[in-house]
Design a protein around this motif. Sequence first.
Motif, PDB file in Angstrom:
ATOM      1  N   CYS A 180     123.291 -42.800  29.702  1.00 31.99           N
ATOM      2  CA  CYS A 180     122.969 -42.067  28.468  1.00 31.99           C
ATOM      3  C   CYS A 180     122.970 -43.082  27.332  1.00 31.99           C
ATOM      4  CB  CYS A 180     124.018 -40.985  28.204  1.00 31.99           C
ATOM      5  SG  CYS A 180     123.891 -40.247  26.570  1.00 31.99           S
ATOM      6  N   SER A 181     121.917 -43.094  26.518  1.00 32.47           N
ATOM      7  CA  SER A 181     121.843 -44.092  25.447  1.00 32.47           C
ATOM      8  C   SER A 181     122.963 -43.887  24.430  1.00 32.47           C
ATOM      9  CB  SER A 181     120.483 -44.029  24.749  1.00 32.47           C
ATOM     10  OG  SER A 181     120.300 -42.798  24.087  1.00 32.47           O
ATOM     11  N   LEU A 182     123.381 -42.649  24.243  1.00 30.18           N
ATOM     12  CA  LEU A 182     124.468 -42.409  23.286  1.00 30.18           C
ATOM     13  C   LEU A 182     125.786 -42.947  23.837  1.00 30.18           C
ATOM     14  CD1 LEU A 182     123.710 -38.842  21.931  1.00 30.18           C
ATOM     15  CD2 LEU A 182     123.983 -40.929  20.605  1.00 30.18           C
ATOM     16  N   ALA A 183     126.087 -42.579  25.092  1.00 31.68           N
ATOM     17  CA  ALA A 183     127.360 -43.011  25.685  1.00 31.68           C
ATOM     18  C   ALA A 183     127.430 -44.538  25.745  1.00 31.68           C
ATOM     19  CB  ALA A 183     127.513 -42.401  27.078  1.00 31.68           C
ATOM     20  N   THR A 205     121.947 -43.308  18.859  1.00 35.91           N
ATOM     21  CA  THR A 205     120.938 -42.244  18.865  1.00 35.91           C
ATOM     22  C   THR A 205     120.632 -41.871  20.307  1.00 35.91           C
ATOM     23  OG1 THR A 205     119.188 -43.906  18.815  1.00 35.91           O
ATOM     24  CG2 THR A 205     119.717 -42.845  16.712  1.00 35.91           C
ATOM     25  N   CYS A 206     120.119 -40.674  20.479  1.00 34.49           N
ATOM     26  CA  CYS A 206     119.623 -40.255  21.789  1.00 34.49           C
ATOM     27  C   CYS A 206     118.193 -40.765  21.908  1.00 34.49           C
ATOM     28  CB  CYS A 206     119.665 -38.738  21.909  1.00 34.49           C
ATOM     29  SG  CYS A 206     118.611 -38.148  23.240  1.00 34.49           S
ATOM     30  N   GLU A 207     117.936 -41.501  22.979  1.00 34.25           N
ATOM     31  CA  GLU A 207     116.609 -42.126  23.106  1.00 34.25           C
ATOM     32  C   GLU A 207     115.501 -41.104  23.336  1.00 34.25           C
ATOM     33  OE1 GLU A 207     118.213 -44.152  26.758  1.00 34.25           O
ATOM     34  OE2 GLU A 207     116.125 -44.017  27.369  1.00 34.25           O
ATOM     35  N   VAL A 208     115.851 -39.865  23.600  1.00 35.02           N
ATOM     36  CA  VAL A 208     114.856 -38.796  23.748  1.00 35.02           C
ATOM     37  C   VAL A 208     114.641 -38.103  22.403  1.00 35.02           C
ATOM     38  CG1 VAL A 208     114.336 -36.605  24.892  1.00 35.02           C
ATOM     39  CG2 VAL A 208     115.464 -38.440  26.158  1.00 35.02           C
ATOM     40  N   HIS A 209     115.701 -37.561  21.837  1.00 39.31           N
ATOM     41  CA  HIS A 209     115.553 -36.750  20.622  1.00 39.31           C
ATOM     42  C   HIS A 209     115.119 -37.558  19.405  1.00 39.31           C
ATOM     43  CE1 HIS A 209     117.975 -34.028  23.169  1.00 39.31           C
ATOM     44  NE2 HIS A 209     117.223 -33.120  22.588  1.00 39.31           N
ATOM     45  N   GLU A 210     115.436 -38.854  19.395  1.00 34.36           N
ATOM     46  CA  GLU A 210     115.025 -39.663  18.235  1.00 34.36           C
ATOM     47  C   GLU A 210     113.503 -39.807  18.153  1.00 34.36           C
ATOM     48  OE1 GLU A 210     116.361 -43.706  18.312  1.00 34.36           O
ATOM     49  OE2 GLU A 210     115.583 -44.070  20.321  1.00 34.36           O
ATOM     50  N   ARG A 250     110.926 -36.573  28.696  1.00 38.52           N
ATOM     51  CA  ARG A 250     111.881 -36.441  29.793  1.00 38.52           C
ATOM     52  C   ARG A 250     112.941 -37.533  29.651  1.00 38.52           C
ATOM     53  NH1 ARG A 250     114.837 -33.783  32.902  1.00 38.52           N
ATOM     54  NH2 ARG A 250     114.809 -34.084  35.140  1.00 38.52           N
ATOM     55  N   CYS A 251     114.208 -37.158  29.798  1.00 38.16           N
ATOM     56  CA  CYS A 251     115.291 -38.158  29.762  1.00 38.16           C
ATOM     57  C   CYS A 251     115.311 -38.893  31.102  1.00 38.16           C
ATOM     58  CB  CYS A 251     116.626 -37.477  29.500  1.00 38.16           C
ATOM     59  SG  CYS A 251     118.017 -38.605  29.698  1.00 38.16           S
ATOM     60  N   LYS A 252     115.160 -40.201  31.057  1.00 40.14           N
ATOM     61  CA  LYS A 252     115.095 -40.952  32.321  1.00 40.14           C
ATOM     62  C   LYS A 252     116.432 -40.871  33.066  1.00 40.14           C
ATOM     63  CE  LYS A 252     116.478 -45.456  30.599  1.00 40.14           C
ATOM     64  NZ  LYS A 252     116.073 -46.604  29.829  1.00 40.14           N
ATOM     65  N   HIS A 253     117.512 -40.693  32.328  1.00 41.24           N
ATOM     66  CA  HIS A 253     118.833 -40.624  32.978  1.00 41.24           C
ATOM     67  C   HIS A 253     118.996 -39.302  33.728  1.00 41.24           C
ATOM     68  CE1 HIS A 253     119.750 -44.135  30.573  1.00 41.24           C
ATOM     69  NE2 HIS A 253     119.327 -43.471  29.511  1.00 41.24           N
ATOM     70  N   MET A 254     118.627 -38.213  33.071  1.00 44.14           N
ATOM     71  CA  MET A 254     118.693 -36.904  33.740  1.00 44.14           C
ATOM     72  C   MET A 254     117.736 -36.879  34.936  1.00 44.14           C
ATOM     73  SD  MET A 254     120.781 -34.749  32.196  1.00 44.14           S
ATOM     74  CE  MET A 254     121.704 -34.614  30.668  1.00 44.14           C
ATOM     75  N   ASN A 255     116.637 -37.581  34.801  1.00 42.83           N
ATOM     76  CA  ASN A 255     115.597 -37.591  35.830  1.00 42.83           C
ATOM     77  C   ASN A 255     116.065 -38.286  37.117  1.00 42.83           C
ATOM     78  OD1 ASN A 255     112.976 -36.699  36.366  1.00 42.83           O
ATOM     79  ND2 ASN A 255     112.164 -38.764  36.146  1.00 42.83           N
ATOM     80  N   PRO A 299     120.062 -30.778  17.343  1.00 48.62           N
ATOM     81  CA  PRO A 299     120.500 -31.582  16.190  1.00 48.62           C
ATOM     82  C   PRO A 299     120.661 -33.074  16.457  1.00 48.62           C
ATOM     83  CG  PRO A 299     122.289 -30.178  16.956  1.00 48.62           C
ATOM     84  CD  PRO A 299     121.079 -29.784  17.738  1.00 48.62           C
ATOM     85  N   GLU A 300     120.301 -33.548  17.653  1.00 40.00           N
ATOM     86  CA  GLU A 300     120.205 -35.000  17.854  1.00 40.00           C
ATOM     87  C   GLU A 300     118.863 -35.529  17.330  1.00 40.00           C
ATOM     88  OE1 GLU A 300     120.799 -35.730  22.036  1.00 40.00           O
ATOM     89  OE2 GLU A 300     122.782 -34.832  21.994  1.00 40.00           O
ATOM     90  N   CYS A 301     117.986 -34.626  16.871  1.00 39.07           N
ATOM     91  CA  CYS A 301     116.708 -35.067  16.289  1.00 39.07           C
ATOM     92  C   CYS A 301     116.952 -35.604  14.870  1.00 39.07           C
ATOM     93  CB  CYS A 301     115.737 -33.889  16.187  1.00 39.07           C
ATOM     94  SG  CYS A 301     115.206 -33.204  17.756  1.00 39.07           S
TER      95      CYS A 301
HETATM   96  S1  SF4 Z   1     118.920 -36.577  26.619  1.00 37.28           S
HETATM   97 FE1  SF4 Z   1     119.527 -38.323  27.883  1.00 37.28          FE
HETATM   98  S2  SF4 Z   1     119.814 -40.060  26.466  1.00 37.28           S
HETATM   99 FE2  SF4 Z   1     119.748 -38.151  25.249  1.00 37.28          FE
HETATM  100  S3  SF4 Z   1     121.912 -37.570  24.968  1.00 37.28           S
HETATM  101 FE3  SF4 Z   1     121.141 -36.465  26.797  1.00 37.28          FE
HETATM  102  S4  SF4 Z   1     121.636 -37.831  28.531  1.00 37.28           S
HETATM  103 FE4  SF4 Z   1     121.817 -39.053  26.667  1.00 37.28          FE
END
Ligand code: SF4
Length: 358
Positions: free
Chosen positions: A120-123, A227-232, A314-319, A255-257
Amino acid sequence: MPDEKTLSPIATLDETRQFMRRRLHGIVPESDIDAKAQTVQAINQLKREKNAVILGHNYMEPALYSTVTDHVGDSLQLSVIAARTDADIIVFCGVWFMGETAKILNPQKTVLVPSKEAGCSLAEGITADDIRTLKKRFPEAVVVSYVNTYADAKTESDYCCTSGNADKVLSTLIAAGHRRILFLPDRYLAANTAAKMGIPFLPSEAEASAFEAVPGDQPLVIGWHGTCEVHELFTPEQVDAIRSEHPETVILAHPECPPEVMAKVDISGSTKAMVDYIRDVEAPSYTLLTETAMSDNLAVEFPHRNILRLTNLRCKHMNYITLEDTLEGLQKLQYKVELAPEVIEKALLPIQRMIAIR
Ligand code: SF4
């Protein structure tokens, strides 16, 4: 025969395939369903044999989310379930920090995350060392960490929160007399939550004079640069384009946007808040600005609602979490979340405080 929403754990291969075709019609291609049905049936069988529970985050792919999970939801909902389950094994179909949270809450259990790659980019954007440095710079501040952090960062935090209860955690702290709040690591979640509550926000890298300008008896939220690499990636121009093409649609954003996006949407909310809204509030259509699997999963859950699929982030980590990896994880009991006892002990309190403030 399985019912409309739940696949029986003892369903045959044919029943599994039929259930998936009914439930995932229009969302997952039939050829994919036929290829995945055997894996789904094998997971459900193994889950029973090993007394495992499968928790699925809202961002899991639909073919997994709607077939093998025992519980679905956001981080907060799944944390509560992880703390209470009497299953021997918790399989966390989500990213690694979620598995860590489950392990901290229920350390006697075997906790598996089906892929080691699910980060996760945030973690990854903040460490315990970073927080120790911030605490030296802002010694009077209370530390609130988003649950999207690794366990080592949680050991240096006073409270955790999710996007679902960030405002309630801030309110609790302000009511308790705290005036400087380090809110880490997502700068957008921190700025958006502060704006919603009418509290000033400053990034931690701001000039000293900016901090001195906020009187000590006034609350101030201090952010980090994660930042979240998806929502940003969502933009205000995208919101404008959606509005111009679909003026009737209700736009809901996580709200991560960025704040400029949040200023233009109709509803700001966690994934749970989005589920609640679509279930409870009738509208001509809904557009979600969040990870793309969420829209598919809600289209499955609420087939009578018109959920527009206008974004595809799509979040590559969730994917990384797939049905195939979930089966392999159960077969080989991999990948186990292991944490040192002292880390579990220190990280538990901020998580418990998060769960208590709902
Ligand atoms: S969508 Fe992915 S990168 Fe964004 S907070 Fe969730 S796990 Fe982290």
